[in-house]
Design an enzyme around this catalytic site. Structure first.
Site, PDB file in Angstrom:
ATOM      1  N   TRP A 157      97.124 -41.372 -80.949  1.00 26.85           N
ATOM      2  CA  TRP A 157      96.710 -42.702 -80.525  1.00 26.85           C
ATOM      3  C   TRP A 157      95.794 -42.695 -79.309  1.00 26.85           C
ATOM      4  CZ3 TRP A 157      98.353 -42.613 -75.594  1.00 26.85           C
ATOM      5  CH2 TRP A 157      99.465 -41.811 -75.297  1.00 26.85           C
ATOM      6  N   ASN A 158      95.664 -41.561 -78.609  1.00 28.34           N
ATOM      7  CA  ASN A 158      94.992 -41.652 -77.302  1.00 28.34           C
ATOM      8  C   ASN A 158      93.469 -41.797 -77.412  1.00 28.34           C
ATOM      9  OD1 ASN A 158      94.820 -38.964 -78.120  1.00 28.34           O
ATOM     10  ND2 ASN A 158      94.897 -38.172 -76.040  1.00 28.34           N
ATOM     11  N   PRO A 182      95.888 -42.474 -89.309  1.00 32.40           N
ATOM     12  CA  PRO A 182      95.907 -42.714 -87.857  1.00 32.40           C
ATOM     13  C   PRO A 182      97.342 -42.783 -87.349  1.00 32.40           C
ATOM     14  CG  PRO A 182      95.654 -44.790 -89.008  1.00 32.40           C
ATOM     15  CD  PRO A 182      95.758 -43.729 -90.075  1.00 32.40           C
ATOM     16  N   ALA A 183      97.521 -42.708 -86.047  1.00 33.92           N
ATOM     17  CA  ALA A 183      98.842 -42.951 -85.455  1.00 33.92           C
ATOM     18  C   ALA A 183      99.231 -44.403 -85.714  1.00 33.92           C
ATOM     19  CB  ALA A 183      98.802 -42.670 -83.958  1.00 33.92           C
ATOM     20  N   GLY A 234      97.551 -33.452 -82.027  1.00 30.48           N
ATOM     21  CA  GLY A 234      98.779 -34.058 -81.518  1.00 30.48           C
ATOM     22  C   GLY A 234      99.520 -33.084 -80.635  1.00 30.48           C
ATOM     23  N   SER A 235     100.821 -33.264 -80.543  1.00 31.59           N
ATOM     24  CA  SER A 235     101.610 -32.468 -79.600  1.00 31.59           C
ATOM     25  C   SER A 235     101.827 -31.043 -80.102  1.00 31.59           C
ATOM     26  CB  SER A 235     102.964 -33.141 -79.384  1.00 31.59           C
ATOM     27  OG  SER A 235     103.671 -33.168 -80.618  1.00 31.59           O
ATOM     28  N   GLU A 256      94.829 -29.008 -82.924  1.00 34.48           N
ATOM     29  CA  GLU A 256      94.377 -29.393 -81.582  1.00 34.48           C
ATOM     30  C   GLU A 256      95.598 -29.956 -80.875  1.00 34.48           C
ATOM     31  OE1 GLU A 256      91.389 -29.133 -80.176  1.00 34.48           O
ATOM     32  OE2 GLU A 256      90.391 -28.283 -81.926  1.00 34.48           O
ATOM     33  N   LEU A 257      96.179 -29.181 -79.944  1.00 34.49           N
ATOM     34  CA  LEU A 257      97.508 -29.546 -79.430  1.00 34.49           C
ATOM     35  C   LEU A 257      97.468 -29.906 -77.941  1.00 34.49           C
ATOM     36  CD1 LEU A 257      99.407 -26.760 -81.408  1.00 34.49           C
ATOM     37  CD2 LEU A 257      98.851 -29.088 -82.131  1.00 34.49           C
ATOM     38  N   CYS A 290      94.389 -35.165 -73.642  1.00 32.63           N
ATOM     39  CA  CYS A 290      94.836 -33.769 -73.793  1.00 32.63           C
ATOM     40  C   CYS A 290      94.190 -32.863 -72.760  1.00 32.63           C
ATOM     41  CB  CYS A 290      94.548 -33.274 -75.197  1.00 32.63           C
ATOM     42  SG  CYS A 290      92.820 -33.471 -75.660  1.00 32.63           S
ATOM     43  N   GLU A 389     103.740 -30.981 -70.212  1.00 35.00           N
ATOM     44  CA  GLU A 389     102.533 -31.813 -70.260  1.00 35.00           C
ATOM     45  C   GLU A 389     102.916 -33.229 -69.853  1.00 35.00           C
ATOM     46  OE1 GLU A 389     100.978 -32.741 -74.168  1.00 35.00           O
ATOM     47  OE2 GLU A 389      98.951 -32.853 -73.382  1.00 35.00           O
ATOM     48  N   GLU A 466      87.097 -27.768 -82.833  1.00 34.02           N
ATOM     49  CA  GLU A 466      86.379 -28.895 -83.428  1.00 34.02           C
ATOM     50  C   GLU A 466      85.036 -29.022 -82.717  1.00 34.02           C
ATOM     51  OE1 GLU A 466      89.413 -32.124 -83.328  1.00 34.02           O
ATOM     52  OE2 GLU A 466      89.472 -31.733 -85.485  1.00 34.02           O
TER      53      GLU A 466
HETATM   54  P1  NAP Z   1     102.523 -36.387 -81.717  1.00 30.81           P
HETATM   55  O1  NAP Z   1     103.840 -37.012 -81.533  1.00 30.81           O
HETATM   56  O2  NAP Z   1     102.456 -34.966 -82.088  1.00 30.81           O
HETATM   57  O3  NAP Z   1     101.760 -37.290 -82.826  1.00 30.81           O
HETATM   58  C1  NAP Z   1     100.457 -37.001 -83.241  1.00 30.81           C
HETATM   59  C2  NAP Z   1     100.259 -37.530 -84.641  1.00 30.81           C
HETATM   60  O4  NAP Z   1     101.150 -36.868 -85.523  1.00 30.81           O
HETATM   61  C3  NAP Z   1     100.563 -39.015 -84.790  1.00 30.81           C
HETATM   62  O5  NAP Z   1      99.720 -39.554 -85.773  1.00 30.81           O
HETATM   63  C4  NAP Z   1     101.994 -39.007 -85.283  1.00 30.81           C
HETATM   64  O6  NAP Z   1     102.298 -40.164 -86.009  1.00 30.81           O
HETATM   65  C5  NAP Z   1     101.998 -37.801 -86.185  1.00 30.81           C
HETATM   66  N1  NAP Z   1     103.307 -37.160 -86.357  1.00 30.81           N
HETATM   67  C6  NAP Z   1     104.419 -37.288 -85.601  1.00 30.81           C
HETATM   68  N2  NAP Z   1     105.404 -36.503 -86.091  1.00 30.81           N
HETATM   69  C7  NAP Z   1     104.899 -35.854 -87.170  1.00 30.81           C
HETATM   70  C8  NAP Z   1     105.414 -34.899 -88.096  1.00 30.81           C
HETATM   71  N3  NAP Z   1     106.652 -34.437 -87.985  1.00 30.81           N
HETATM   72  N4  NAP Z   1     104.602 -34.447 -89.069  1.00 30.81           N
HETATM   73  C9  NAP Z   1     103.330 -34.885 -89.175  1.00 30.81           C
HETATM   74  N5  NAP Z   1     102.789 -35.797 -88.339  1.00 30.81           N
HETATM   75  C10 NAP Z   1     103.550 -36.262 -87.337  1.00 30.81           C
HETATM   76  O7  NAP Z   1     101.616 -36.556 -80.437  1.00 30.81           O
HETATM   77  P2  NAP Z   1     101.417 -37.858 -79.551  1.00 30.81           P
HETATM   78  O8  NAP Z   1     102.421 -37.857 -78.503  1.00 30.81           O
HETATM   79  O9  NAP Z   1     101.251 -39.053 -80.394  1.00 30.81           O
HETATM   80  O10 NAP Z   1      99.970 -37.516 -78.942  1.00 30.81           O
HETATM   81  C11 NAP Z   1      99.809 -36.904 -77.755  1.00 30.81           C
HETATM   82  C12 NAP Z   1      99.689 -35.390 -77.909  1.00 30.81           C
HETATM   83  O11 NAP Z   1      98.478 -35.077 -78.583  1.00 30.81           O
HETATM   84  C13 NAP Z   1      99.586 -34.702 -76.573  1.00 30.81           C
HETATM   85  O12 NAP Z   1     100.336 -33.514 -76.579  1.00 30.81           O
HETATM   86  C14 NAP Z   1      98.109 -34.396 -76.446  1.00 30.81           C
HETATM   87  O13 NAP Z   1      97.796 -33.336 -75.583  1.00 30.81           O
HETATM   88  C15 NAP Z   1      97.768 -34.090 -77.860  1.00 30.81           C
HETATM   89  N6  NAP Z   1      96.324 -34.220 -78.079  1.00 30.81           N
HETATM   90  C16 NAP Z   1      95.590 -33.094 -78.278  1.00 30.81           C
HETATM   91  C17 NAP Z   1      94.213 -33.190 -78.426  1.00 30.81           C
HETATM   92  C18 NAP Z   1      93.364 -31.965 -78.630  1.00 30.81           C
HETATM   93  O14 NAP Z   1      92.220 -32.123 -79.055  1.00 30.81           O
HETATM   94  N7  NAP Z   1      93.852 -30.772 -78.348  1.00 30.81           N
HETATM   95  C19 NAP Z   1      93.601 -34.442 -78.383  1.00 30.81           C
HETATM   96  C20 NAP Z   1      94.393 -35.564 -78.172  1.00 30.81           C
HETATM   97  C21 NAP Z   1      95.759 -35.451 -78.032  1.00 30.81           C
HETATM   98  P3  NAP Z   1     103.008 -41.442 -85.320  1.00 30.81           P
HETATM   99  O15 NAP Z   1     102.462 -41.569 -83.938  1.00 30.81           O
HETATM  100  O16 NAP Z   1     102.648 -42.556 -86.176  1.00 30.81           O
HETATM  101  O17 NAP Z   1     104.464 -41.085 -85.313  1.00 30.81           O
END
Ligand code: NAP
Length: 488
Positions: A157-158, A182-183, A234-235, A256-257, A290, A389, A466
């Protein structure tokens, strides 16, 4: 979940197999404005077989899309970029309402999204293979690029527009088809992006948008053999789960974590200027980035001056609704983010840290998710703030004495996404760039991401890159062709 789609100023449907669709059974999902917890829209919600329907549509569209000239693919991507630019104001407003970031930041992300489409439109034309000299003169060897196939995309979502575009535009340019999710908090930015794709001439099934719960979507990506690759942002926690699951299917993964970026200031830097840049970098999108700098190592000769300047700069930040003129810091996205920020600050305080500014939820707003921009000192590398983080508007300042020591401390983390160095000394800058374990290094640059340069992490911050030409290459298999010639 509500039973029917509420009327909305924004579009609310998903896009599957060339058609705008409601969720099966008319299910909808509420998108909430984090500034005041008001309803932005009820969007269609896929609780049925939509993920598989989208995958099948993408699989059906793949052969024709792969056979389409890269120049024709590029025309659609370029037109998408133009439409995004034309609609940037509306798209930015929607992003601010669903995500909270100030309008200028939302507009900048929207324009970066357009640039990403344009970059991949052009870069797709340069997906060259190789002719390799043979050992035997009666043979010819080639390495050619073969699109991976159907791609599944999951984004957070960020940065709800730009991160999805890094996958959709790159996959389409490479000749892949894609199913994107999307989120749940921020689907509208991606719906608006799909409107541009559709108007730009997106062929049926080439890109699909599914809005629904994460787990069933991920299950479909893993279980459906048509999906050849999953690209996830994501995370690190969820990334590790995807790695474990991919073992059963050998699905290709791009990950991309998370990150925990050090920002390092050497004594020759201009303290006032760097403190200002550091504050801008830190509080952009409330630290929910991130590559956000989240550990500030300042040389002990200038640490006091830097800290004072950082506090002064932070005090001047205008906190408020992202839609208000002049706002620099909006709300955090959700309650869990606030709670995490509180926990990390409490842990650091309990272990002896000083809170110079902020350190708590803001009481100035009746509703919404507000945390005061926070500056802390007397922190140490063992506090949770320094090991987890934070994804929060918290600036912990530490000091250091020499280059080798600060490199070792900066690298002492499982993360390796970004690192920032401020110095005017070329030797120091070079040593730091070479010594830091991070995929992205900003030297005197707090905001380095751009479509033409590779973006991604080392260690537990990810796998793959990416953007740049690497971001296109991620959607190809390399195919080696050996040709034996007739003797006569
Ligand atoms: P997240 O909990 O991992 O969620 C990311 C995405 O994955 C969301 O669309 C989420 O859906 C979905 N998701 C959640 N659980 C899942 C599962 N078990 N299987 C498949 N998909 C799943 O991360 P967040 O807290 O929303 O986002 C922040 C994280 O993203 C931070 O750690 C940040 O550093 C990282 N990030 C990394 C980058 C990069 O380029 N390296 C860029 C931006 C963000 P829902 O939200 O709908 O549950």
């Amino acid at each position: 979940m509500a039973a029917a789609t509420a009327s909305s100023a924004f579009p609310t449907r998903m896009y599957i197999d060339g058609a705008w669709r409601e969720g099966t059974g008319g299910k909808t999902h509420a998108v909430v404005n984090p500034a005041d917890e008001s309803l932005v829209a009820e969007v269609a919600w896929a609780e049925g077989d939509e993920p598989n329907q989208a995958i099948e549509a993408a699989a059906k569209a793949f052969p024709a899309w792969r056979a389409t000239s890269v120049y024709d693919r590029a025309r659609i991507l370029k037109r998408t970029a133009e439409l995004i630019r034309e609609r940037a104001d509306r798209m930015a407003r929607a992003m601010t309402m669903e995500q909270g970031k100030p309008l200028p930041e939302a507009r900048a992300e929207t324009l970066a999204t357009a640039d990403t489409y344009e970059w991949f439109a052009e870069e797709g034309k340069r997906a060259y293979g190789r002719i390799i000299p043979p050992t035997n003169v009666m043979k010819r060897y080639y390495a050619i690029k073969h699109p991976v196939g159907v791609v599944g995309s999951i984004t957070p979502w960020n940065f709800p527009a730009a991160l999805a575009a890094r996958k959709i535009a790159a996959a389409m340019a490479a000749g892949c088809t894609i199913v994107s999710r999307p989120a749940e908090q921020t689907p509208i930015s991606l719906i608006l992006q799909f409107e541009c794709l559709v108007e730009a001439g997106l062929p049926q099934g080439v890109a699909n948008l599914v809005i629904g719960p994460a787990q069933p979507f991920a299950n479909a990506l893993f279980d459906n053999p048509a999906v050849r690759k999953i690209s996830f942002t994501g995370s690190t926690r969820v990334g590790k789960e995807l790695i474990r699951r991919s073992a059963d299917h050998v699905k290709r993964l791009s990950l991309e974590l998370g990150g925990h970026a050090p920002l390092i200031v050497f004594p020759d830097a201009d303290v006032e200027q760097v403190a200002q840049a550091a504050v801008i970098g830190k509080f952009r999108n409330n630290g929910q980035v991130c590559i956000s700098p989240s550990r500030f190592y300042v040389h002990d000769r200038i640490a006091k001056d830097f800290t004072e300047a950082a506090v002064e700069s932070t005090k001047k930040l205008k906190v408020g609704s992202g839609l208000e003129e002049g706002t620099q810091v909006g709300p955090m996205l959700m309650r869990q983010g606030l709670e995490k920020a509180e926990r990390l600050v409490a842990d650091a305080r309990g272990k002896g840290a000083d809170v110079l500014l902020g350190g708590a939820r803001s009481t100035r707003f009746e509703k919404g998710y507000w945390f005061e921009p926070t500056v802390m000192t007397r922190v140490n590398d063992s506090m949770r703030l320094l090991t987890e983080e934070p994804f929060a508007p918290v600036m912990p300042i530490l000091d250091f004495k020499n280059l080798d020591d600060v490199i070792a401390r900066a690298n002492a983390t499982p993360y390796g996404l970004a690192a920032y160095v401020f110095t005017n000394d070329l030797t120091v800058a070079t040593r730091m760039a070479e010594g830091l374990e991070a995929g992205i290094i900003g030297i005197n640059d707090p905001v380095p991401a751009t479509p033409q340069c590779p973006f991604g992490g080392m260690k537990e911050s990810g796998v793959g890159r990416e953007l740049g030409f690497e971001g296109l290459d991620a959607y190809f298999e390399t195919k080696y062709v050996a040709v034996g010639l007739r003797q006569s």
